[in-house]
Design an enzyme around this catalytic site. Structure first.
Site, short mmCIF file in Angstrom:
data_model
loop_
_atom_site.label_atom_id
_atom_site.label_comp_id
_atom_site.label_asym_id
_atom_site.label_seq_id
_atom_site.Cartn_x
_atom_site.Cartn_y
_atom_site.Cartn_z
N ASN A 1 54.48 19.16 54.18
CA ASN A 1 53.70 18.70 53.02
C ASN A 1 53.39 19.93 52.17
O ASN A 1 52.62 20.79 52.58
CB ASN A 1 52.40 18.04 53.55
CG ASN A 1 51.45 17.67 52.42
OD1 ASN A 1 51.79 17.77 51.25
ND2 ASN A 1 50.25 17.25 52.79
N LYS B 1 51.86 20.04 49.40
CA LYS B 1 50.60 19.88 48.67
C LYS B 1 50.77 20.29 47.19
O LYS B 1 51.82 20.06 46.61
CB LYS B 1 49.49 20.66 49.37
CG LYS B 1 49.34 20.24 50.84
CD LYS B 1 48.08 20.68 51.44
CE LYS B 1 48.04 20.27 52.90
NZ LYS B 1 46.81 20.59 53.56
N HIS C 1 46.30 10.80 53.63
CA HIS C 1 46.06 12.20 54.03
C HIS C 1 44.56 12.49 53.92
O HIS C 1 43.88 11.95 53.05
CB HIS C 1 46.86 13.15 53.13
CG HIS C 1 46.82 14.56 53.63
ND1 HIS C 1 45.78 15.41 53.36
CD2 HIS C 1 47.68 15.25 54.41
CE1 HIS C 1 46.01 16.58 53.95
NE2 HIS C 1 47.16 16.50 54.58
N GLU D 1 42.93 14.84 52.71
CA GLU D 1 42.46 15.29 51.40
C GLU D 1 42.31 14.11 50.45
O GLU D 1 41.44 14.09 49.59
CB GLU D 1 43.42 16.36 50.86
CG GLU D 1 43.24 17.67 51.62
CD GLU D 1 44.50 18.48 51.83
OE1 GLU D 1 45.47 18.30 51.08
OE2 GLU D 1 44.50 19.29 52.78
N GLU E 1 45.90 13.77 62.35
CA GLU E 1 45.52 15.07 61.80
C GLU E 1 44.00 15.19 61.87
O GLU E 1 43.29 14.73 60.96
CB GLU E 1 45.96 15.18 60.34
CG GLU E 1 47.45 15.03 60.15
CD GLU E 1 47.90 15.71 58.86
OE1 GLU E 1 48.68 16.65 58.96
OE2 GLU E 1 47.45 15.30 57.79
N GLY F 1 44.41 23.25 57.85
CA GLY F 1 44.28 24.44 57.00
C GLY F 1 43.21 25.41 57.48
O GLY F 1 42.82 26.32 56.75
N SER G 1 47.22 22.86 61.37
CA SER G 1 47.52 24.25 61.72
C SER G 1 48.65 24.39 62.73
O SER G 1 48.59 25.21 63.65
CB SER G 1 46.25 24.96 62.21
OG SER G 1 45.27 24.96 61.19
C1 PEP Z 1 48.25 18.94 56.38
O1 PEP Z 1 47.70 19.12 55.33
O2 PEP Z 1 48.79 17.84 56.58
C2 PEP Z 1 48.24 20.00 57.36
C3 PEP Z 1 48.46 19.67 58.60
O3 PEP Z 1 47.96 21.26 56.92
P1 PEP Z 1 48.01 22.61 57.80
O4 PEP Z 1 49.29 22.60 58.57
O5 PEP Z 1 47.93 23.72 56.80
O6 PEP Z 1 46.81 22.57 58.71
#
Ligand code: PEP
Length: 249
Positions: A9, A11, A94, A96, A166, A172, A212
């Site tokens: 992703n 973003k 997601h 966000e 997630e 992040g 992460s």
């Molecule tokens: C995400 O935004 O779906 C995500 C998992 O981000 P990150 O890998 O940076 O934690």
């Protein structure tokens, strides 16, 4: 047997030139990859990336779509417009979108059904906040988001849905759920799918982990019975960090 599915992703990152470079590098370096792959560039990058990955083993994903097919919806992007650009998959729900842009389960469910009806595959993201985990509510939150996100989705269409667990506190932040903690939620969510759609659907559904994921933790996560891939944010922005995840062994 479930195939591993590794998705990046991107973003709200990258210009068209940067996206083209990354897409070309991934096509070259993943061509002998054994898993299923996807990249989800921002809307303005889709038209640039589509011809670069066409014919490769990398699917084209979008990061969101409008809940309506078309019409007076200023600032939104329709599934029809996404399909027109060659998008095959849309990421919905997601964290966000849920927590920054206040999308609720009903809105996400509307998008899920529209995307499926229009022939797109869906990655439906679920996951608890830190305080929800600390209150012992992680399973309940993930169950609610799964049940409500899939409300009205027919069994036949479930094969086009991937779930992505997630935990919001791991996105992040550099904090990853332990493989054991992640696997426990994946197993629980697989049980939710079993209750809704039966055993064989539960065995078939792909549940990615996101939060992460890096080259040095991907293999341990993926070794767990119920973890079938990864949704990668930060580490998806460079071929050097995404390829080792995508080619974990
Ligand atoms: C995400 O935004 O779906 C995500 C998992 O981000 P990150 O890998 O940076 O934690």
């Amino acid at each position: 047997m479930r195939n591993y599915y590794i998705a990046g992703n991107w973003k709200m990152h990258k210009t068209r030139a940067e996206a083209a470079d990354l897409a070309a590098a991934l096509v070259a370096r993943l061509k002998d990859g054994k898993h299923k792959y996807l990249v989800a560039p921002g809307f303005t990058l889709l038209e640039t990336v589509a011809p670069i990955i066409k014919g490769s083993n990398i699917l084209l994903g979008a990061q969101n779509c409008a809940p309506e097919e078309q019409g007076a919806h200023t600032g939104e992007t329709s599934v029809l417009q996404l399909k027109d650009l060659g998008v095959q998959v849309v990421i919905l729900g997601h964290s966000e979108r849920r927590h920054v842009y206040k999308e609720d389960d009903a809105l996400i469910n509307k998008k899920v059904k529209l995307a499926l009806r229009q022939g797109l595959d869906v990655i439906l993201c679920i996951g608890e906040l830190l305080e929800e985990r600390e209150e012992g509510r992680a399973e309940q939150v993930c169950e609610t988001q799964t049940v409500k996100g899939l409300e009205g989705v027919q069994a036949d269409d479930l094969s086009r849905v991937t779930l992505a667990y997630e935990p919001v506190w791991a996105i992040g932040t550099g904090k990853t759920a332990t493989p054991e903690d992640a696997d426990a939620i994946h197993a629980y969510v697989r049980g939710v799918i079993r209750k809704l759609y039966g055993e064989s659907a539960a065995q078939r559904i792909i549940i990615q982990y996101g939060g992460s994921v890096k080259a040095d933790n991907a293999a341990q996560l993926m070794a767990k019975e119920n973890i079938d891939g990864a949704l990668v944010g930060g580490a998806a922005l460079k071929a050097d960090s995404f390829v080792p995840i995508a080619k974990f062994s």
